[in-house]
Each structure stands twice: as structure tokens, then as C-alpha cells.
Scaffold this motif. Structure first.
Motif, PDB file in Angstrom:
ATOM      1  N   UNK A 101       0.812  -1.214   0.000  1.00  0.00           N
ATOM      2  CA  UNK A 101       0.000   0.000   0.000  1.00  0.00           C
ATOM      3  C   UNK A 101       0.848   1.267   0.000  1.00  0.00           C
ATOM      4  N   UNK A 102       2.134   1.129   0.331  1.00  0.00           N
ATOM      5  CA  UNK A 102       3.046   2.284   0.338  1.00  0.00           C
ATOM      6  C   UNK A 102       3.878   2.389  -0.938  1.00  0.00           C
ATOM      7  N   UNK A 103       3.666   1.473  -1.866  1.00  0.00           N
ATOM      8  CA  UNK A 103       4.431   1.451  -3.113  1.00  0.00           C
ATOM      9  C   UNK A 103       4.009   2.614  -4.023  1.00  0.00           C
ATOM     10  N   UNK A 104       4.968   3.361  -4.588  1.00  0.00           N
ATOM     11  CA  UNK A 104       4.618   4.449  -5.525  1.00  0.00           C
ATOM     12  C   UNK A 104       3.879   3.906  -6.743  1.00  0.00           C
ATOM     13  N   UNK A 105       3.104   4.759  -7.353  1.00  0.00           N
ATOM     14  CA  UNK A 105       2.365   4.380  -8.559  1.00  0.00           C
ATOM     15  C   UNK A 105       2.894   5.160  -9.760  1.00  0.00           C
ATOM     16  N   UNK A 106       2.778   4.539 -10.930  1.00  0.00           N
ATOM     17  CA  UNK A 106       3.227   5.206 -12.151  1.00  0.00           C
ATOM     18  C   UNK A 106       2.124   6.127 -12.675  1.00  0.00           C
ATOM     19  N   UNK A 107       2.359   6.710 -13.839  1.00  0.00           N
ATOM     20  CA  UNK A 107       1.406   7.685 -14.380  1.00  0.00           C
ATOM     21  C   UNK A 107       0.059   7.069 -14.742  1.00  0.00           C
ATOM     22  N   UNK A 108       0.036   5.723 -14.875  1.00  0.00           N
ATOM     23  CA  UNK A 108      -1.214   5.041 -15.190  1.00  0.00           C
ATOM     24  C   UNK A 108      -1.936   4.549 -13.941  1.00  0.00           C
ATOM     25  N   UNK A 109      -1.346   4.840 -12.775  1.00  0.00           N
ATOM     26  CA  UNK A 109      -1.972   4.426 -11.531  1.00  0.00           C
ATOM     27  C   UNK A 109      -1.605   3.032 -11.073  1.00  0.00           C
ATOM     28  N   UNK A 110      -0.685   2.380 -11.784  1.00  0.00           N
ATOM     29  CA  UNK A 110      -0.255   1.036 -11.403  1.00  0.00           C
ATOM     30  C   UNK A 110       0.933   1.109 -10.451  1.00  0.00           C
ATOM     31  N   UNK A 135       6.959  -1.091  -9.143  1.00  0.00           N
ATOM     32  CA  UNK A 135       7.885  -1.884  -8.331  1.00  0.00           C
ATOM     33  C   UNK A 135       9.333  -1.701  -8.764  1.00  0.00           C
ATOM     34  N   UNK A 136       9.543  -1.058  -9.920  1.00  0.00           N
ATOM     35  CA  UNK A 136      10.893  -0.906 -10.453  1.00  0.00           C
ATOM     36  C   UNK A 136      11.627   0.310  -9.880  1.00  0.00           C
ATOM     37  N   UNK A 137      10.894   1.312  -9.425  1.00  0.00           N
ATOM     38  CA  UNK A 137      11.550   2.550  -8.997  1.00  0.00           C
ATOM     39  C   UNK A 137      12.246   2.369  -7.652  1.00  0.00           C
ATOM     40  N   UNK A 138      13.227   3.201  -7.407  1.00  0.00           N
ATOM     41  CA  UNK A 138      14.016   3.113  -6.176  1.00  0.00           C
ATOM     42  C   UNK A 138      13.147   3.341  -4.938  1.00  0.00           C
ATOM     43  N   UNK A 139      12.131   4.191  -5.079  1.00  0.00           N
ATOM     44  CA  UNK A 139      11.269   4.529  -3.947  1.00  0.00           C
ATOM     45  C   UNK A 139      10.374   3.374  -3.515  1.00  0.00           C
ATOM     46  N   UNK A 140      10.357   2.282  -4.295  1.00  0.00           N
ATOM     47  CA  UNK A 140       9.606   1.092  -3.895  1.00  0.00           C
ATOM     48  C   UNK A 140      10.338   0.321  -2.807  1.00  0.00           C
ATOM     49  N   UNK A 141      11.571   0.751  -2.489  1.00  0.00           N
ATOM     50  CA  UNK A 141      12.390   0.095  -1.464  1.00  0.00           C
ATOM     51  C   UNK A 141      12.492   0.965  -0.209  1.00  0.00           C
ATOM     52  N   UNK A 142      12.630   0.291   0.923  1.00  0.00           N
ATOM     53  CA  UNK A 142      12.868   0.990   2.189  1.00  0.00           C
ATOM     54  C   UNK A 142      14.378   1.217   2.317  1.00  0.00           C
ATOM     55  N   UNK A 143      14.841   2.277   1.703  1.00  0.00           N
ATOM     56  CA  UNK A 143      16.276   2.549   1.629  1.00  0.00           C
ATOM     57  C   UNK A 143      16.868   2.807   3.018  1.00  0.00           C
ATOM     58  N   UNK A 144      16.119   3.509   3.841  1.00  0.00           N
ATOM     59  CA  UNK A 144      16.614   3.821   5.190  1.00  0.00           C
ATOM     60  C   UNK A 144      16.876   2.543   5.978  1.00  0.00           C
ATOM     61  N   UNK A 145      15.911   1.609   5.963  1.00  0.00           N
ATOM     62  CA  UNK A 145      16.068   0.366   6.718  1.00  0.00           C
ATOM     63  C   UNK A 145      17.192  -0.481   6.135  1.00  0.00           C
ATOM     64  N   UNK A 146      17.301  -0.495   4.812  1.00  0.00           N
ATOM     65  CA  UNK A 146      18.366  -1.265   4.157  1.00  0.00           C
ATOM     66  C   UNK A 146      19.732  -0.771   4.619  1.00  0.00           C
ATOM     67  N   UNK A 168      10.316 -10.519   2.256  1.00  0.00           N
ATOM     68  CA  UNK A 168       9.100  -9.900   1.705  1.00  0.00           C
ATOM     69  C   UNK A 168       8.145 -10.989   1.236  1.00  0.00           C
ATOM     70  N   UNK A 169       6.932 -10.933   1.741  1.00  0.00           N
ATOM     71  CA  UNK A 169       5.888 -11.879   1.357  1.00  0.00           C
ATOM     72  C   UNK A 169       5.136 -11.305   0.156  1.00  0.00           C
ATOM     73  N   UNK A 170       5.427 -11.818  -1.021  1.00  0.00           N
ATOM     74  CA  UNK A 170       4.850 -11.254  -2.237  1.00  0.00           C
ATOM     75  C   UNK A 170       3.364 -11.569  -2.370  1.00  0.00           C
ATOM     76  N   UNK A 171       2.911 -12.616  -1.697  1.00  0.00           N
ATOM     77  CA  UNK A 171       1.488 -12.968  -1.781  1.00  0.00           C
ATOM     78  C   UNK A 171       0.618 -11.949  -1.056  1.00  0.00           C
ATOM     79  N   UNK A 172       1.077 -11.491   0.101  1.00  0.00           N
ATOM     80  CA  UNK A 172       0.281 -10.529   0.874  1.00  0.00           C
ATOM     81  C   UNK A 172       0.794  -9.107   0.722  1.00  0.00           C
ATOM     82  N   UNK A 173       1.984  -8.954   0.100  1.00  0.00           N
ATOM     83  CA  UNK A 173       2.526  -7.626  -0.146  1.00  0.00           C
ATOM     84  C   UNK A 173       3.056  -6.928   1.083  1.00  0.00           C
ATOM     85  N   UNK A 174       3.667  -7.711   2.005  1.00  0.00           N
ATOM     86  CA  UNK A 174       4.201  -7.117   3.226  1.00  0.00           C
ATOM     87  C   UNK A 174       5.570  -7.696   3.565  1.00  0.00           C
TER      88      UNK A 174
END
Length: 554
Positions: free
Chosen positions: A334-343, A346-357, A375-381
Motif C-alpha cells: 500500500x506504500x508502493x509508488x504508482x506510475x502515471x497510469x496508476x499502477x 515496483x521498479x523505482x528506487x522509492x519502492x524500497x525501504x532505503x533507510x532500513x536497508x 518480503x511476502x509477495x502474496x500478501x505484499x508485506x
């Protein structure tokens, strides 16, 4: 009354035109709707050159230079124009050979055998190209028998094409001609030289760069960026191919037909293992500092198998590597950025928790225990399941992810502690001297096979997703490749002959009415140049096993 046929345009409009009208003539009526010159057409989902004619009712779509297939046509046509111009100046003889090697900074790196490449010579070639463009000479196409084509190539000292066509299964061959110069090309051409306005020739190393216009800005020549590390890696592979006499598909087919393919497989695999061992030795030279190894590369470059094989070499040096996937640091869906089409993007850098990494990596470097996320890809968490890691004296981290060369990912980690590796499948093989094989084609075939085998995704869906994958690579991987400490070429000179057996049935499954059929048909035609090779003799630790199955690392 004139005999009319009906055309249906992409927006659903219907028009009646005279039967037999050329697509070239018809394209002029619609050119105002395009931002770049129209160079191809789709009729009933089949690519057609503009010199073709409309003889039946059809769905019609024009393609300009900014389209994928239109741009390929432009690249091919400019290459032909350049080759023609060089032979106009030097003449055709056994001692003169033009070779188009590989892509470099929106251009093609080329070499000229038998003649010195100077700025003065390149200016002369460029002037000749400009003259032919000004004359607007048509690209003529004719069909000849296979034997006739071989005879033509032999008489014009094109041994690479003779080799290639000795293994063709077709009866006839299409040849292209500019004035008195005739050649063979894999794909379509623009109608005439007048379509080719933006190009340049730049002296580079022992050869030169044929620089093209930008696909997205067709009025501008793409700027040249010196990618020295990438060039060195590509040149090394090309030189190895020349030494082994496997520079072209025809030469590879010779090895196969002569029963020498098993030896070639062993040599190619040994060379890769030698290079992986050399990378491990380089890391060992500064092991007191190099505690985090970052591995990045585009899709289907073989990162997973490479990481395993590098880890084995590091273990052989007395080290204990710990694999870490950057994907485990995705933010919750739910915190993942969206592209111009609203999708979700997952490719952008901001899709990662850089601070925690960065916090986790620095704590590990400082010898502290860290509970590693998954990361649990089925539940997205992101989840924590009790996996705790703490580095000891001979431990190091092997981190894999598309952003691993981007300094913003590792902003909190000292550069002296990092060793960065860029990996990609940089195909060293050409179809022939004038027809290169894009490295993206080899990677796409790898992915089609892998997605079908391990992810349950058919070829149609993989091809449909590929433009999005490529866009992510252009944004997040390629701009940072020169930041790597070393580059590793995961392409194997024999691999396309093996991939052929797995890819062809998947490509043939795409029906003719699907948009992806055009690309599938192109790849099928491309694979038809190769004699097939069984995967039986490929070692279980080979990078190719990651895609065709049987890997000892799965």
C-alpha cells in the motif's frame, strides 16, 4: 468504376481506396498525424514495407520511426547506407571487410578490416552517405534462389554470408540494393535513402561509432557517452570469438555440423569460470575492506547463478558469503509508488525501504546481530521470521538487486566497503558481418523460457511485458553500469543454438491475431538461422541452466 478495397484504421475509421495502391502513396495522406516519418505498415497484423500494395480488405496501421519496429527499420537502413558508402570509396575486394559489432551509447561500434580508420576517411564516408540521401535513392528488393544468393556473396568476398546460407532451409532469399550494391539484411528497409536524415560517424578506439537519431526525439542525433568499461567487456568477447572462429552464426553452425560443439561448450564454460574466479581474486586483494558485494544487471542476465558461482569461488578462498536480496526491502504494497497510469511501480528506487536497508547493512558491518526481513509477495508485506545474521571475521555479504549500482541505494555505506559488479548477457555473436544480434534478443529468449518453466507464464504474456521491463532497465540499470568495479558477460557463444529448442514451441503457440505475434514471428525467423544443439552436454552449474532447467543451484 474503380475497383476499391476497404481499409480499417486503428481508431475504427473505415476508408475505401483503389485496389493495388501502394502503402507508400497511402502513407502520405496520413503523415500529418505522425510526429516522425512513416516507414512501415501493419496490414492484418503483418509487417509490410511501404513499397507493398493493398490488394484486399484489411486492417491497416502505419508505423513511424518512433515505433519499435519502425526504429529497427531505420537502424538497419542507415547501416546499409553506411556499408554501401564505404564500399563506394574503397571498392569491393577480399582485403576490405566492414563489421558491425555491437551497440554502444545509442550507436553501433564498427570495425573496418584492411583499411585504417581516420577522421578524414570517416568524413569522406559521411559525405558519401549525405550525397545518397540527397539523391533519395530507392531501396530495391528482389528475390533470388538460395544458390544464386550464395554465388553472389562468394563473388563479392562475403564469406560470412556464404557460411550463413549454407545452412538455410529456405528456397529463396530477399536481397536489397542501393544503386549497384546488393546485400542481405535480416528485416525490413525504408523506401529510399531520403528517409535517413540524422546519423553521424565518430572515431572510437580501433574502429568507429555509427551514431543514430534518438527514437524518442527523431529530429536529434543521440549524444555519445563514452562507456569504456562496457566497451572493454564487449571487445574482449568479440576478440575471443575471432580467436575461436565463432564470430557469426554461420561459423557456429560449422562447429555444430563438424561435431565440435561439445568442445566449444567446455571452452566457453571454462572461460566464464575463469573470469568468475578472477573476480573473486580481485575481491580477496582488499578483503579487509570489501565486505559488501553488490550485483546488478538487467532481466535474465543470470544474476542468481552468477551469485552462486561467485560465492563458491569466495568459499574456495576461505570466505563465507551471505546472499541478500534487495527485494526483501520492498515497502509494504500500500506504500508502493504508482506510475502515471496508476499502477504500482515496483521498479523505482522509492519502492524500497532505503533507510532500513542502509541501517541493517551498517549494523552488520559493525558486527551487530540483525534480524533479516523477508518480503511476502502474496500478501505484499515485509515480514520478520527470526532469521538473524551477524558477520564474523571471514564473512561478507552478497547483495543482489536492480538498483545495486545506484549510489542512492547504498547512501549510508562507505564506498571502500563495497565492491560493485555489473552482469549482462552481451551477445558476442553476429548473424553475419552486417547483421548484428541485439543483446536484448538473447535475454528475451532466456526470459520466455524461464517464465514458462518456472513461473507458469506463457510467451505471449512475457513478450507483452517486455517493453515495461526494458523501460525499467533504461531508467534504473543502464545509467549506472559504468559505476561497477567489474563487468561480467554472462552470454555464452553457443547458447542460442540451445535456447532454440525450448523457445520455438512457445513462440509458435502465439496466435496470429495477437499483437505479440509480430515479435514472436521475428524471433522464430531469427532462430531459424541456427542449427539446434541439445542441452545434454551443458554442465549443471552453467548460467544457461538457470533458464532451461537442470541447474545444481535450484
Amino acid at each position: 468504376m474503380r475497383n476499391l478495397v476497404e481499409i480499417i484504421l486503428p481508431d475504427g475509421r473505415k476508408r475505401h481506396v483503389e485496389k493495388g495502391i501502394s502503402l507508400l502513396e497511402l502513407s502520405k495522406k496520413y503523415q500529418k498525424d505522425f510526429k516522425a516519418p512513416i516507414v512501415l505498415a501493419l496490414t492484418n497484423n503483418k509487417l509490410k514495407e511501404l513499397r507493398s500494395h493493398v490488394n484486399e480488405d484489411c486492417k491497416l496501421e502505419f508505423l513511424d520511426l518512433t515505433s519499435r519496429d519502425g526504429y529497427r527499420t531505420y537502424l538497419r537502413s542507415v547501416s546499409f547506407l553506411m556499408i554501401k558508402s564505404i564500399y563506394d570509396i574503397l571498392g569491393r575486394g577480399l582485403s576490405t571487410k566492414v563489421i558491425i559489432h555491437h551497440s554502444l551509447s545509442r550507436g553501433f561500434y564498427c570495425e573496418l578490416k584492411g583499411h585504417e580508420v581516420t577522421e578524414e576517411f570517416l568524413n569522406e564516408v559521411k559525405n558519401r552517405m549525405d550525397e545518397l540521401v540527397e539523391k533519395d535513392v530507392p531501396f530495391l528488393k528482389r528475390t533470388v534462389s538460395l544458390n544464386k544468393a550464395i554465388k553472389i556473396f562468394d563473388e563479392n568476398f562475403m564469406e560470412d554470408k556464404v557460411r550463413l546460407f549454407n545452412y538455410r532451409r529456405v528456397s529463396n532469399v530477399n536481397l536489397y540494393k542501393i544503386e549497384d550494391f546488393e546485400d542481405y539484411f535480416y528485416g525490413y528497409m525504408v523506401p529510399s535513402t531520403g528517409y535517413l536524415n540524422n546519423y553521424d560517424l565518430l572515431k572510437y578506439e580501433d574502429g568507429f561509432i555509427l551514431q543514430f537519431q534518438s527514437r524518442n526525439k527523431p529530429t536529434d542525433i543521440a549524444p555519445f557517452h563514452n562507456q569504456q568499461k562496457l566497451f572493454k567487456t564487449l571487445k574482449e568477447s568479440s576478440d575471443w570469438g575471432e580467436i575461436m572462429d565463432v564470430e557469426t552464426v554461420g561459423a557456429l553452425n560449422n562447429k555444430i555440423s563438424e561435431g565440435k560443439i561439445n568442445e566449444l561448450i567446455l571452452i566457453a564454460e571454462a572461460l566464464q569460470e575463469k573470469k568468475i574466479a578472477a573476480i573473486a581474486d580481485t575481491i580477496m586483494k582488499d578483503i579487509e575492506n570489501k565486505k559488501i558485494i553488490f550485483i546488478a544487471g538487467p532481466s535474465s542476465s543470470g544474476k542468481t547463478t552468477f551469485a552462486h558461482r561467485l560465492s563458491i569461488q569466495l568459499r574456495a578462498n576461505g570466505l563465507k558469503p551471505h546472499p541478500i536480496s534487495v527485494d526483501n526491502y520492498f515497502v509494504n504494497r500500500e506504500d508502493t509508488p504508482r506510475d502515471k497510469n496508476g499502477n504500482y511501480d515496483f521498479e523505482c528506487l522509492e519502492a524500497l525501504d532505503i533507510k532500513q536497508f542502509n541501517t541493517d547493512m551498517m549494523n552488520l558491518l559493525n558486527g551487530q546481530p540483525v534480524e533479516m526481513p523477508e518480503f511476502n509477495f502474496k500478501v505484499g508485506k515485509r515480514e520478520y521470521n527470526g532469521r538473524v545474521l551477524q558477520l564474523e571475521k571471514n564473512d561478507l555479504l552478497v547483495v543482489e538487486g536492480i538498483h545495486c549500482l545506484n549510489d542512492k541505494l547504498s547512501v549510508g555505506i562507505p564506498r571502500d566497503n563495497m565492491f560493485k559488479i555489473y552482469i549482462s548477457a552481451l551477445t558476442q555473436l553476429n548473424i553475419d558481418n552486417h547483421n548484428r544480434i541485439p543483446t536484448t534478443d538473447a535475454r528475451l529468449l532466456r526470459r520466455i523460457i524461464r517464465d514458462n518453466t518456472y513461473r507458469g507464464t506463457n510467451a505471449e504474456k512475457t513478450i507483452a511485458m517486455w517493453p515495461s521491463v526494458r523501460k525499467g532497465e533504461e531508467l534504473y540499470i543502464f545509467p549506472y553500469q559504468e559505476k561497477a568495479d567489474v563487468m561480467f558477460n554472462s552470454a555464452l557463444v553457443y547458447e542460442l543454438a540451445v535456447l532454440k529448442q525450448y523457445a520455438e514451441p512457445l513462440l509458435f503457440s502465439i496466435s496470429k491475431d495477437k499483437p505479440e505475434y509480430i515479435e514472436a514471428k521475428r524471433l522464430i525467423k531469427f532462430l531459424d538461422y541456427f542449427l539446434g544443439v541439445s542441452s545434454e552436454k551443458i554442465p549443471r552449474n552453467s548460467l544457461i541452466r538457470e533458464f532451461v532447467g537442470g541447474s545444481c543451484f535450484r
